[in-house]
Design a protein around this motif. Structure first.
Motif, PDB file in Angstrom:
ATOM      1  N   SER A  15      10.910  49.670  23.476  1.00  0.00           N
ATOM      2  CA  SER A  15      12.090  50.840  22.294  1.00  0.00           C
ATOM      3  C   SER A  15      12.917  50.550  23.222  1.00  0.00           C
ATOM      4  O   SER A  15      13.525  50.412  24.155  1.00  0.00           O
ATOM      5  CB  SER A  15      11.687  51.956  21.568  1.00  0.00           C
ATOM      6  N   THR A  16      14.339  50.362  22.206  1.00  0.00           N
ATOM      7  CA  THR A  16      15.647  50.816  22.981  1.00  0.00           C
ATOM      8  C   THR A  16      15.717  51.949  24.016  1.00  0.00           C
ATOM      9  O   THR A  16      16.158  52.342  24.908  1.00  0.00           O
ATOM     10  CB  THR A  16      16.484  50.124  22.274  1.00  0.00           C
ATOM     11  N   ARG A  17      14.676  52.927  23.064  1.00  0.00           N
ATOM     12  CA  ARG A  17      14.955  54.012  23.923  1.00  0.00           C
ATOM     13  C   ARG A  17      14.525  54.333  25.196  1.00  0.00           C
ATOM     14  O   ARG A  17      14.844  55.156  26.245  1.00  0.00           O
ATOM     15  CB  ARG A  17      13.607  55.037  23.251  1.00  0.00           C
ATOM     16  N   TRP A  26       9.774  44.825  21.367  1.00  0.00           N
ATOM     17  CA  TRP A  26       9.306  45.990  20.031  1.00  0.00           C
ATOM     18  C   TRP A  26       7.728  45.622  19.618  1.00  0.00           C
ATOM     19  O   TRP A  26       7.382  44.833  19.454  1.00  0.00           O
ATOM     20  CB  TRP A  26      10.095  45.481  19.269  1.00  0.00           C
ATOM     21  N   LEU A  84       8.123  53.661  20.486  1.00  0.00           N
ATOM     22  CA  LEU A  84       7.949  52.907  19.029  1.00  0.00           C
ATOM     23  C   LEU A  84       6.155  53.661  19.082  1.00  0.00           C
ATOM     24  O   LEU A  84       5.111  52.199  19.446  1.00  0.00           O
ATOM     25  CB  LEU A  84       8.068  51.549  19.050  1.00  0.00           C
ATOM     26  N   GLY A 124      15.802  54.622  19.623  1.00  0.00           N
ATOM     27  CA  GLY A 124      14.284  53.765  19.905  1.00  0.00           C
ATOM     28  C   GLY A 124      14.052  53.658  18.205  1.00  0.00           C
ATOM     29  O   GLY A 124      14.104  52.218  18.029  1.00  0.00           O
ATOM     30  N   MET A 125      14.242  54.388  17.260  1.00  0.00           N
ATOM     31  CA  MET A 125      13.104  54.261  15.676  1.00  0.00           C
ATOM     32  C   MET A 125      14.880  54.658  14.812  1.00  0.00           C
ATOM     33  O   MET A 125      14.503  53.435  13.989  1.00  0.00           O
ATOM     34  CB  MET A 125      12.135  55.681  15.663  1.00  0.00           C
ATOM     35  N   LEU A 137      15.939  50.999  14.221  1.00  0.00           N
ATOM     36  CA  LEU A 137      15.411  50.129  14.401  1.00  0.00           C
ATOM     37  C   LEU A 137      15.598  50.113  12.216  1.00  0.00           C
ATOM     38  O   LEU A 137      15.457  49.322  11.845  1.00  0.00           O
ATOM     39  CB  LEU A 137      13.823  49.610  13.993  1.00  0.00           C
TER      40      LEU A 137
END
Length: 368
Positions: free
Chosen positions: A142-144, A164, A277, A298-299, A302
């Protein structure tokens, strides 16, 4: 490819590893999964005749590194990919004894938030620091997690692949999980669900606090089924008794029929303190089950609040109770968001994209 998942023998299945193994087998990619003998993942791989290399040792046995070197030599592995903290430590040690063209660490979570206690935090993050210093490439789910690797561990962005987590198409459902017969709950019950490890980071206490507020205000329709095991299990059961929630909360333990469990839910809850994620969210979305989760980076990159998910601030029991109280009486909104989430996961978070980005990370690792 040598995928390494050295996890607890009695923990849950590493969904990403299992899905990757299935898709690699379908695409004809040569691979093996090094796994603890007798673990849930090992049993799942065996059941599907997927290539597994069981390691019959304790997780701290130094001979695991020798086992990985032997397995890699036998299959002439060009990539080693560690999928959790223990796996990453052993992948680092094994890479000192064998020159892998590609060295990869797949990171599923924020280690320092999952294990905040001094000492344990440093031990966990040590696996990432060592991987970083030895030139591993990183896969962030995830981006986090991606921001954690760059900001805390200091990994250069070009050494990170964002991949992802993805979902396979939903297959045939297993036999029905008769939750009503197991619990004796009334037929008009509004069923909440939490699926995952019983660990402090998952936020069970926040949900218990929110439920206690609603019960005190006169709400009697809501019940919670908790699926999973973990070191916090006994403490959570004690809290449920102390808060007077025993008739409202059911601990179902470990279950392999997650899709059947999801069919029983009106709403999935994930009041976590930290996440990458989580697959439980994607699994719920795939079945059209609406999700109420902590709003975490992260979430939130999306999903959209009231569009494909419901968000509340992490750790805020009062706000969580308010959101629950509204959703219990709004079936139309629950159906709308669940349906939108299902379409989003099917079109944007498929298994094919996850595997394509994983293989791209492996190719990048071999070019370092």
């Amino acid at each position: 490819m040598l995928l390494v998942s050295i996890a607890k023998r009695h923990g849950g299945v590493d969904v990403r590893v299992l899905q990757t193994a299935r898709e690699f087998a379908r695409r004809g990619v040569a691979f093996r999964v090094a796994v603890m003998a007798g673990s849930s993942l090992h049993e799942a791989l065996k059941a599907e005749n997927l290539p597994a290399e069981p390691i019959a040792r304790g997780r701290g046995d130094p001979r695991i590194a020798l086992d990985l070197i032997r397995i890699a030599r036998d299959m002439d592995a060009n990539v080693i990919d560690g999928h959790n903290m223990q796996s990453q430590y052993w992948a680092v040690v094994a890479s000192l004894g064998r020159r892998f063209p590609g060295r990869v660490a797949t990171v599923h979570s924020i280690y320092r938030e999952e294990h905040p206690r001094p000492g344990k935090r440093e031990l966990r993050e040590g696996a990432l620091w060592l991987s970083h210093w030895l030139g591993f490439r990183f896969i962030a789910v995830s981006t986090r997690v991606e921001r954690y690797l760059t900001g805390t561990i200091g990994v250069a962005p070009e050494r990170i692949t964002l991949s992802w987590n993805g979902m396979e198409p939903l297959g045939p459902l297993p036999p029905r999980y008769d939750l009503g017969a197991e619990t004796g709950w009334p037929k008009d019950t509004f069923v909440l669900g939490m699926i995952g490890r019983l660990e402090p980071v998952k936020g069970h206490r926040t949900l218990f606090d929110a439920m206690a507020r609603l019960v005190a205000a006169g709400e009697r329709r809501m019940r919670l089924v908790i699926v999973g095991t973990g070191r916090d299990g006994a403490a959570l059961e004690q809290i449920v008794r102390e808060r007077g929630l025993a008739e409202y909360v059911h601990f179902a333990g470990f279950r392999s029929d997650v899709t059947a469990v999801l069919e029983e839910l009106d709403l999935m809850c994930l009041p976590s303190i930290s996440e990458g994620l989580p697959f439980c969210v994607l699994e719920a979305c795939r079945q059209g089950v609406p999700v109420l989760a902590s709003e975490l980076d992260g979430m939130s990159d999306l999903f959209t609040d009231d569009g494909t998910i419901f968000f509340t601030p992490s750790g805020d029991a009062a706000r969580l109770a308010e959101r629950l109280a509204k959703l219990i009486d709004d079936r139309d909104t629950l159906h709308r968001v669940g349906t939108a989430a299902k379409g989003f996961v099917e079109t944007e978070l498929g298994i094919g994209t996850m595997i394509d980005t994983t293989l791209a990370a492996y190719a990048g690792a071999m070019r370092r």
